[in-house]
Design an enzyme around this catalytic site. Structure first.
Site, PDB file in Angstrom:
ATOM      1  N   THR A  87     -63.248  -0.722 -92.505  1.00  0.00           N
ATOM      2  CA  THR A  87     -63.819   0.258 -93.425  1.00  0.00           C
ATOM      3  C   THR A  87     -62.969   1.520 -93.320  1.00  0.00           C
ATOM      4  O   THR A  87     -62.935   2.142 -92.257  1.00  0.00           O
ATOM      5  CB  THR A  87     -65.274   0.585 -93.050  1.00  0.00           C
ATOM      6  OG1 THR A  87     -66.023  -0.625 -93.048  1.00  0.00           O
ATOM      7  CG2 THR A  87     -65.878   1.561 -94.049  1.00  0.00           C
ATOM      8  N   LYS A 162     -68.047  -0.507-100.792  1.00  0.00           N
ATOM      9  CA  LYS A 162     -68.604  -0.391 -99.434  1.00  0.00           C
ATOM     10  C   LYS A 162     -69.229   0.993 -99.211  1.00  0.00           C
ATOM     11  O   LYS A 162     -70.357   1.105 -98.725  1.00  0.00           O
ATOM     12  CB  LYS A 162     -67.487  -0.642 -98.420  1.00  0.00           C
ATOM     13  CG  LYS A 162     -67.792  -0.298 -96.994  1.00  0.00           C
ATOM     14  CD  LYS A 162     -68.550  -1.382 -96.285  1.00  0.00           C
ATOM     15  CE  LYS A 162     -68.949  -0.944 -94.885  1.00  0.00           C
ATOM     16  NZ  LYS A 162     -69.798  -1.904 -94.225  1.00  0.00           N
ATOM     17  N   LYS A 237     -69.718   7.753 -89.984  1.00  0.00           N
ATOM     18  CA  LYS A 237     -68.348   7.507 -90.448  1.00  0.00           C
ATOM     19  C   LYS A 237     -68.355   7.136 -91.938  1.00  0.00           C
ATOM     20  O   LYS A 237     -67.590   7.681 -92.736  1.00  0.00           O
ATOM     21  CB  LYS A 237     -67.727   6.362 -89.627  1.00  0.00           C
ATOM     22  CG  LYS A 237     -66.392   5.882 -90.172  1.00  0.00           C
ATOM     23  CD  LYS A 237     -65.900   4.582 -89.526  1.00  0.00           C
ATOM     24  CE  LYS A 237     -64.721   4.028 -90.319  1.00  0.00           C
ATOM     25  NZ  LYS A 237     -64.194   2.774 -89.821  1.00  0.00           N
TER      26      LYS A 237
HETATM   27  P1  NAD Z   1     -64.019  -1.917 -82.540  1.00  0.00           P
HETATM   28  O1  NAD Z   1     -63.691  -0.549 -82.066  1.00  0.00           O
HETATM   29  O2  NAD Z   1     -64.899  -2.791 -81.710  1.00  0.00           O
HETATM   30  O3  NAD Z   1     -62.648  -2.745 -82.804  1.00  0.00           O
HETATM   31  C1  NAD Z   1     -61.458  -2.187 -83.247  1.00  0.00           C
HETATM   32  C2  NAD Z   1     -60.320  -2.857 -82.456  1.00  0.00           C
HETATM   33  O4  NAD Z   1     -59.071  -2.377 -82.940  1.00  0.00           O
HETATM   34  C3  NAD Z   1     -60.380  -2.555 -80.968  1.00  0.00           C
HETATM   35  O5  NAD Z   1     -60.372  -3.768 -80.223  1.00  0.00           O
HETATM   36  C4  NAD Z   1     -59.117  -1.727 -80.713  1.00  0.00           C
HETATM   37  O6  NAD Z   1     -58.532  -1.951 -79.430  1.00  0.00           O
HETATM   38  C5  NAD Z   1     -58.220  -2.248 -81.826  1.00  0.00           C
HETATM   39  N1  NAD Z   1     -57.123  -1.355 -82.156  1.00  0.00           N
HETATM   40  C6  NAD Z   1     -57.132  -0.006 -82.266  1.00  0.00           C
HETATM   41  N2  NAD Z   1     -55.905   0.447 -82.605  1.00  0.00           N
HETATM   42  C7  NAD Z   1     -55.107  -0.640 -82.713  1.00  0.00           C
HETATM   43  C8  NAD Z   1     -53.743  -0.830 -83.046  1.00  0.00           C
HETATM   44  N3  NAD Z   1     -52.943   0.215 -83.316  1.00  0.00           N
HETATM   45  N4  NAD Z   1     -53.255  -2.083 -83.055  1.00  0.00           N
HETATM   46  C9  NAD Z   1     -54.056  -3.145 -82.765  1.00  0.00           C
HETATM   47  N5  NAD Z   1     -55.354  -3.034 -82.448  1.00  0.00           N
HETATM   48  C10 NAD Z   1     -55.881  -1.796 -82.418  1.00  0.00           C
HETATM   49  O7  NAD Z   1     -64.628  -1.735 -84.001  1.00  0.00           O
HETATM   50  P2  NAD Z   1     -65.464  -2.808 -84.859  1.00  0.00           P
HETATM   51  O8  NAD Z   1     -66.928  -2.585 -84.649  1.00  0.00           O
HETATM   52  O9  NAD Z   1     -64.881  -4.156 -84.642  1.00  0.00           O
HETATM   53  O10 NAD Z   1     -65.150  -2.288 -86.339  1.00  0.00           O
HETATM   54  C11 NAD Z   1     -63.919  -2.555 -86.970  1.00  0.00           C
HETATM   55  C12 NAD Z   1     -63.998  -2.064 -88.405  1.00  0.00           C
HETATM   56  O11 NAD Z   1     -65.073  -2.727 -89.070  1.00  0.00           O
HETATM   57  C13 NAD Z   1     -64.269  -0.559 -88.542  1.00  0.00           C
HETATM   58  O12 NAD Z   1     -63.503  -0.072 -89.606  1.00  0.00           O
HETATM   59  C14 NAD Z   1     -65.772  -0.503 -88.826  1.00  0.00           C
HETATM   60  O13 NAD Z   1     -66.113   0.646 -89.557  1.00  0.00           O
HETATM   61  C15 NAD Z   1     -65.958  -1.761 -89.634  1.00  0.00           C
HETATM   62  N6  NAD Z   1     -67.325  -2.318 -89.593  1.00  0.00           N
HETATM   63  C16 NAD Z   1     -67.999  -2.413 -88.415  1.00  0.00           C
HETATM   64  C17 NAD Z   1     -69.279  -2.957 -88.423  1.00  0.00           C
HETATM   65  C18 NAD Z   1     -70.060  -3.093 -87.123  1.00  0.00           C
HETATM   66  O14 NAD Z   1     -71.278  -3.349 -87.206  1.00  0.00           O
HETATM   67  N7  NAD Z   1     -69.442  -2.972 -85.959  1.00  0.00           N
HETATM   68  C19 NAD Z   1     -69.865  -3.395 -89.620  1.00  0.00           C
HETATM   69  C20 NAD Z   1     -69.124  -3.323 -90.808  1.00  0.00           C
HETATM   70  C21 NAD Z   1     -67.852  -2.768 -90.780  1.00  0.00           C
END
Ligand code: NAD
Length: 290
Positions: A87, A162, A237
């Site tokens: 997102t 979204k 966010k």
């Molecule tokens: P998260 O923080 O658990 O995962 C993000 C991952 O990206 C982490 O493992 C981190 O180490 C990795 N990362 C960061 N920088 C990086 C880089 N330069 N190269 C490679 N990896 C890197 O977050 P999440 O909950 O998995 O969410 C991910 C996305 O999905 C976000 O944009 C969030 O807004 C969206 N989202 C989350 C949810 C939810 O319920 N968690 C629901 C819908 C959408």
């Protein structure tokens, strides 16, 4: 397919696992030390992207997406497809897609709804901004990771869908919580309130499916001490992204702006950080009018 998957956090890890379990060859990369059953780990993002048919990113925000895209898009084979499921702001989504197309790649922004439970179960909803060709390439993968994929138009439109959806969600959750707190003070039983509203014109997903009152309606984070679920920080966010987009598009969104301010206060000044976004109900319950 030969798939690269970058960003294996709470959402990315189960999504990548589901693709591998369906028989695809998945090569992953994350800056954190991650290992996943059935997924081969690469040493760099570029290595995870090189020679793949599709590269999926699932990253925290638009700045990180832009940085990762600068590493992976030049490494990808012409005609391959980049799908970003993070997102992020509409501008970053469109900038990354433009870069991909300029390199001879297909591009899709495909943010998801459904949370970590949906990611584990393979029941996410994808909102997709893409050309017809990119959508057609990505669709079989959406069908594995999710239960529904809506093609919303050109690049950036997935992110637009979204943030509009989550602006409605933030506003309706606040309205539902403040109405419960008012009902309490008027001496109206919470179960009676739910029975009426959930079958009346005040019904919404926030009331019917994710009721913020413990012990009422289907099981929700309220029944688990408001552990997320969908964290208030993540709602903040998304509300910030919707206000950023509204400013850029000169759209008047007073309810969205009020929701952003309330969640900012809840997360940054009160006790909302790390709690589910439905914990607005105990917040309102504890307050008086002034
Ligand atoms: P998260 O923080 O658990 O995962 C993000 C991952 O990206 C982490 O493992 C981190 O180490 C990795 N990362 C960061 N920088 C990086 C880089 N330069 N190269 C490679 N990896 C890197 O977050 P999440 O909950 O998995 O969410 C991910 C996305 O999905 C976000 O944009 C969030 O807004 C969206 N989202 C989350 C949810 C939810 O319920 N968690 C629901 C819908 C959408």
């Amino acid at each position: 397919m030969n798939i690269g998957f970058i960003g294996l956090g709470n959402m990315g890890a189960p999504m990548a696992r589901n693709l591998a379990a369906a028989g695809h060859a998945v090569t992953g990369f994350d800056t954190a030390n991650v290992s996943l059953d059935g997924v081969t780990m690469a040493a760099t993002a570029a290595e995870a992207a090189t020679g793949r048919d599709v590269v999926i990113t699932m990253l925290p925000n638009g700045d990180i997406l832009r940085r990762v895209a600068a590493q992976i898009l030049p490494a990808m084979t012409k005609g391959a497809c980049h799908i970003d499921c993070s997102t992020v702001d509409v501008d970053s989504a469109r900038a990354v897609a433009d870069l991909a197309v300029a390199q001879g790649l297909l591009a899709a922004d495909a943010p998801v709804s459904g949370g970590t439970g949906g990611a584990e179960a393979g029941t996410l909803t994808f909102m997709v901004g893409a050309s017809d060709a990119a959508f057609a390439t990505a669709k079989p993968l959406f069908d594995i990771m999710g239960q529904k994929a809506v093609h919303c138009g050109a690049s950036g439109n997935g992110q637009a869908a979204k943030i509009c959806n989550n602006m409605i969600l933030g506003v309706t959750m606040i309205a539902t919580c403040e109405a419960f707190a008012l009902a309490d003070k008027l001496g109206l039983d919470r179960q009676a309130m739910f029975d009426v509203v959930s079958t009346s014109s005040g019904s919404s997903w926030s009331m019917n499916t994710y009721c913020p009152a413990p012990g009422i309606g289907p099981k929700s984070p309220a029944d688990n001490g408001y552990a997320p679920g969908f964290a208030a920080d993540l709602m903040l966010k998304d509300l910030r992204l919707s206000q950023l987009a509204a400013k850029g598009a000169d759209a008047d969104t007073p309810m969205g702006a009020a929701a952003e301010q309330l969640y900012a206060r809840f997360v940054e000044e009160e006790d909302g950080k790390g709690r589910d976004f439905s914990a607005m109900l105990p917040r309102f319950s504890a307050r008086s009018r002034s």
